[in-house]
Write an enzyme that holds these catalytic residues in place. Structure first.
Site, short mmCIF file in Angstrom:
data_model
loop_
_atom_site.label_atom_id
_atom_site.label_comp_id
_atom_site.label_asym_id
_atom_site.label_seq_id
_atom_site.Cartn_x
_atom_site.Cartn_y
_atom_site.Cartn_z
CE1 TYR A 128 -3.27 2.80 0.22
CE2 TYR A 128 -3.60 2.33 2.53
CZ TYR A 128 -3.92 3.06 1.41
OH TYR A 128 -4.86 4.04 1.47
CE LYS A 138 -6.26 1.21 -1.28
NZ LYS A 138 -6.97 0.97 0.00
#
Length: 200
Positions: A134, A163
């Protein structure tokens, strides 16, 4: 697991006494899957990942796996103040039946790339689960550049996705140029979702 489609990072519902409403969480996960979501990401930033007790985190993962784990992959967000804490949670998520991990940088302390990469590597190596890094420099002040992502991908076969939440849609193209099809790219910022999809 396959990192594709809509994988919502779900919120965590509380009762009026601030205890976790586990019954609602199970029903909510089922509703999301019935509505077409391809996976469920639990314990994220907006899912109170930074404020939940460790046992609450484990129970939330168990509830969601029990509710929808036979239909779609359940992804545990791995975040914490220490690398050891994060690696422990990753192992426990595996034991509870999660199929993937969304891995954040360590909270609070922001080291240099040597320290940041060591943190990510330790968590990736803690389990054989498929991992998504992330990258959210807006929230966590750690920005994993495409070249650094490629470095980690070269070391960890189970790092399958990113992400990308830097808010710079050009990152999608930069990651694709360096990594080709090696890495799935998910857009985590609503404001650039259309541009991100167009960029691939």
């Amino acid at each position: 697991m396959e990192w594709k489609g809509v994988l919502p990072a779900i919120t965590t519902k509380f009762n009026v006494d601030l205890s976790v409403d586990y019954d609602f969480i199970g029903r909510h996960a089922k509703w999301l899957v019935e509505s077409g979501c391809t996976g469920i990401v639990a314990l994220g930033s907006l899912g109170e990942g930074a404020t939940l007790d460790h046992e609450e985190k484990l129970e939330i993962l168990k509830v969601i796996v029990d509710a929808v784990g036979s239909q779609v992959p359940v992804v545990a967000t791995i975040s914490g103040l220490s690398t050891r804490q994060c690696a422990t949670l990753a192992k426990e998520a595996l034991g509870l039946g999660c199929k993937g991990l969304m891995v954040l940088p360590a909270y609070v302390y922001k080291g240099d790339w040597r320290e940041i990469s060591a943190h990510f590597s330790t968590v990736f190596e803690a389990t054989p689960l498929s991992c998504m890094l992330y990258n959210n420099p807006v929230a966590y002040t750690v920005d994993v550049l495409p070249e650094q992502l490629a470095e980690l991908a070269g070391k960890h076969a189970n790092l399958h996705a990113v992400k990308e939440s830097s808010t710079d849609v050009r990152r999608v193209t930069a990651i694709k140029n360096i990594l080709g099809g090696r890495m799935k790219i998910l857009v985590g910022v609503d404001d650039v979702i259309l541009e991100g999809i167009h960029a691939g």
